[in-house]
Design a protein around this motif. Structure first.
Motif, PDB file in Angstrom:
ATOM      1  N   GLN A 131      35.579 -20.844  -1.536  1.00  0.00           N
ATOM      2  CA  GLN A 131      36.424 -19.731  -1.955  1.00  0.00           C
ATOM      3  C   GLN A 131      37.887 -19.956  -1.574  1.00  0.00           C
ATOM      4  N   GLU A 132      38.106 -20.635  -0.474  1.00  0.00           N
ATOM      5  CA  GLU A 132      39.452 -20.953   0.024  1.00  0.00           C
ATOM      6  C   GLU A 132      39.558 -22.466   0.185  1.00  0.00           C
ATOM      7  N   PRO A 133      39.559 -23.224  -0.924  1.00  0.00           N
ATOM      8  CA  PRO A 133      39.453 -24.686  -0.819  1.00  0.00           C
ATOM      9  C   PRO A 133      40.548 -25.350   0.004  1.00  0.00           C
ATOM     10  N   ASN A 134      41.787 -24.896  -0.082  1.00  0.00           N
ATOM     11  CA  ASN A 134      42.859 -25.539   0.690  1.00  0.00           C
ATOM     12  C   ASN A 134      42.650 -25.362   2.187  1.00  0.00           C
ATOM     13  N   ASP A 135      42.363 -24.120   2.609  1.00  0.00           N
ATOM     14  CA  ASP A 135      42.114 -23.852   4.026  1.00  0.00           C
ATOM     15  C   ASP A 135      40.842 -24.554   4.503  1.00  0.00           C
ATOM     16  N   ASP A 136      39.779 -24.468   3.679  1.00  0.00           N
ATOM     17  CA  ASP A 136      38.512 -25.090   4.065  1.00  0.00           C
ATOM     18  C   ASP A 136      38.663 -26.602   4.185  1.00  0.00           C
ATOM     19  N   PHE A 137      39.395 -27.213   3.268  1.00  0.00           N
ATOM     20  CA  PHE A 137      39.620 -28.661   3.318  1.00  0.00           C
ATOM     21  C   PHE A 137      40.254 -29.044   4.648  1.00  0.00           C
ATOM     22  N   ARG A 138      41.309 -28.352   5.027  1.00  0.00           N
ATOM     23  CA  ARG A 138      41.997 -28.657   6.287  1.00  0.00           C
ATOM     24  C   ARG A 138      41.084 -28.454   7.497  1.00  0.00           C
ATOM     25  N   LYS A 139      40.356 -27.334   7.520  1.00  0.00           N
ATOM     26  CA  LYS A 139      39.478 -27.041   8.658  1.00  0.00           C
ATOM     27  C   LYS A 139      38.357 -28.070   8.776  1.00  0.00           C
ATOM     28  N   ILE A 140      37.754 -28.411   7.657  1.00  0.00           N
ATOM     29  CA  ILE A 140      36.641 -29.360   7.688  1.00  0.00           C
ATOM     30  C   ILE A 140      37.138 -30.745   8.102  1.00  0.00           C
ATOM     31  N   CYS A 141      38.236 -31.200   7.527  1.00  0.00           N
ATOM     32  CA  CYS A 141      38.788 -32.503   7.904  1.00  0.00           C
ATOM     33  C   CYS A 141      39.133 -32.542   9.389  1.00  0.00           C
ATOM     34  N   SER A 142      39.731 -31.478   9.882  1.00  0.00           N
ATOM     35  CA  SER A 142      40.092 -31.404  11.295  1.00  0.00           C
ATOM     36  C   SER A 142      38.850 -31.441  12.184  1.00  0.00           C
ATOM     37  N   SER A 143      37.793 -30.734  11.773  1.00  0.00           N
ATOM     38  CA  SER A 143      36.566 -30.677  12.575  1.00  0.00           C
ATOM     39  C   SER A 143      35.860 -32.018  12.676  1.00  0.00           C
ATOM     40  N   PHE A 144      35.983 -32.833  11.639  1.00  0.00           N
ATOM     41  CA  PHE A 144      35.310 -34.136  11.624  1.00  0.00           C
ATOM     42  C   PHE A 144      36.229 -35.290  12.022  1.00  0.00           C
ATOM     43  N   GLU A 145      37.454 -34.965  12.403  1.00  0.00           N
ATOM     44  CA  GLU A 145      38.476 -35.995  12.633  1.00  0.00           C
ATOM     45  C   GLU A 145      38.047 -37.085  13.598  1.00  0.00           C
ATOM     46  N   ASN A 146      37.439 -36.723  14.696  1.00  0.00           N
ATOM     47  CA  ASN A 146      37.098 -37.719  15.720  1.00  0.00           C
ATOM     48  C   ASN A 146      35.634 -38.137  15.710  1.00  0.00           C
ATOM     49  N   ILE A 147      34.881 -37.692  14.698  1.00  0.00           N
ATOM     50  CA  ILE A 147      33.445 -37.989  14.743  1.00  0.00           C
ATOM     51  C   ILE A 147      32.914 -38.773  13.550  1.00  0.00           C
ATOM     52  N   CYS A 148      33.759 -39.061  12.577  1.00  0.00           N
ATOM     53  CA  CYS A 148      33.322 -39.919  11.464  1.00  0.00           C
ATOM     54  C   CYS A 148      34.543 -40.573  10.831  1.00  0.00           C
TER      55      CYS A 148
END
Length: 193
Positions: A131-148
């Motif tokens: 529903q909020e692709p721009n915000d979700d994209f940033r949050k998801i990328c940030s959450s996975f930044e150091n783990i994949c």
């Protein structure tokens, strides 16, 4: 038509061998749909993607959540990971408005096969539900930044050539290794999961 996104676009490097990746995730996240869309069929194990001058192999695996219910799926998973040389393990996570649920799904897989986490690239399926692709994209990328190594976002109507290109970009930047799971490790996986 849906847009296909990636956290970090990687330039493709032509490899002198046919690279290979394993696709893992829970049942219902779209593993088989992804493979059949890219390959035109799903042989339920090893499939070939032809993308321009490049071909690569995708190996399907049983749904992680079926391992307890169907004991023979343990052997199918082990064979998928160790049956041939592997460049990448694509961990398919279904988009959910709750980032915590997405991370729980990922951590379940990482908890099981964390030994191979340097091979992980995350693919977020059902991206068209955001529903909020721009915000979700940033949050998801940030959450996975150091783990994949990378995160790809797609939906069933994403352009197949774009998706194959992004996947191959991840594959060709990882080393080709023969993964091993000893009998003791395999027993521990089954006991702990």
């Amino acid at each position: 038509m849906a847009v296909t996104l990636i956290k970090s676009k990687l330039n493709s490097i032509a490899l002198k061998y046919k690279s290979c990746a394993v696709v893992v995730g829970k049942t219902g996240v779209g593993k088989s749909v992804l493979i059949s869309g890219l390959c035109g069929s799903n042989e339920h194990f090893r499939n070939t993607v032809v993308h321009g001058d490049v071909t690569f192999c995708l190996i399907d695996s049983p749904g992680i959540n079926t391992l307890r219910q169907t004991p023979e799926n343990w052997n199918l998973l082990r064979n998928a990971l160790t049956g041939t040389y592997i460049n990448t393990i694509f961990v398919i996570i279904k988009y959910d408005s709750s980032l915590e649920r997405m991370l729980e799904d990922f951590n379940e897989i990482r908890g099981l096969m964390g030994k191979f986490s340097t091979k992980f690239a995350v693919m977020v399926s059902h991206w068209d539900a955001a529903q909020e692709p721009n915000d979700d994209f940033r949050k998801i990328c940030s959450s996975f930044e150091n783990i994949c190594s990378n995160v790809i976002f797609y939906s069933t109507d994403s352009p197949k050539n774009d998706l194959a290109d992004l996947m191959y970009g991840c594959i060709c930047h990882m080393s080709r290794d023969k993964l091993t799971i000893s009998d003791d490790e395999f027993s521990t996986w089954k006991e702990q999961y």
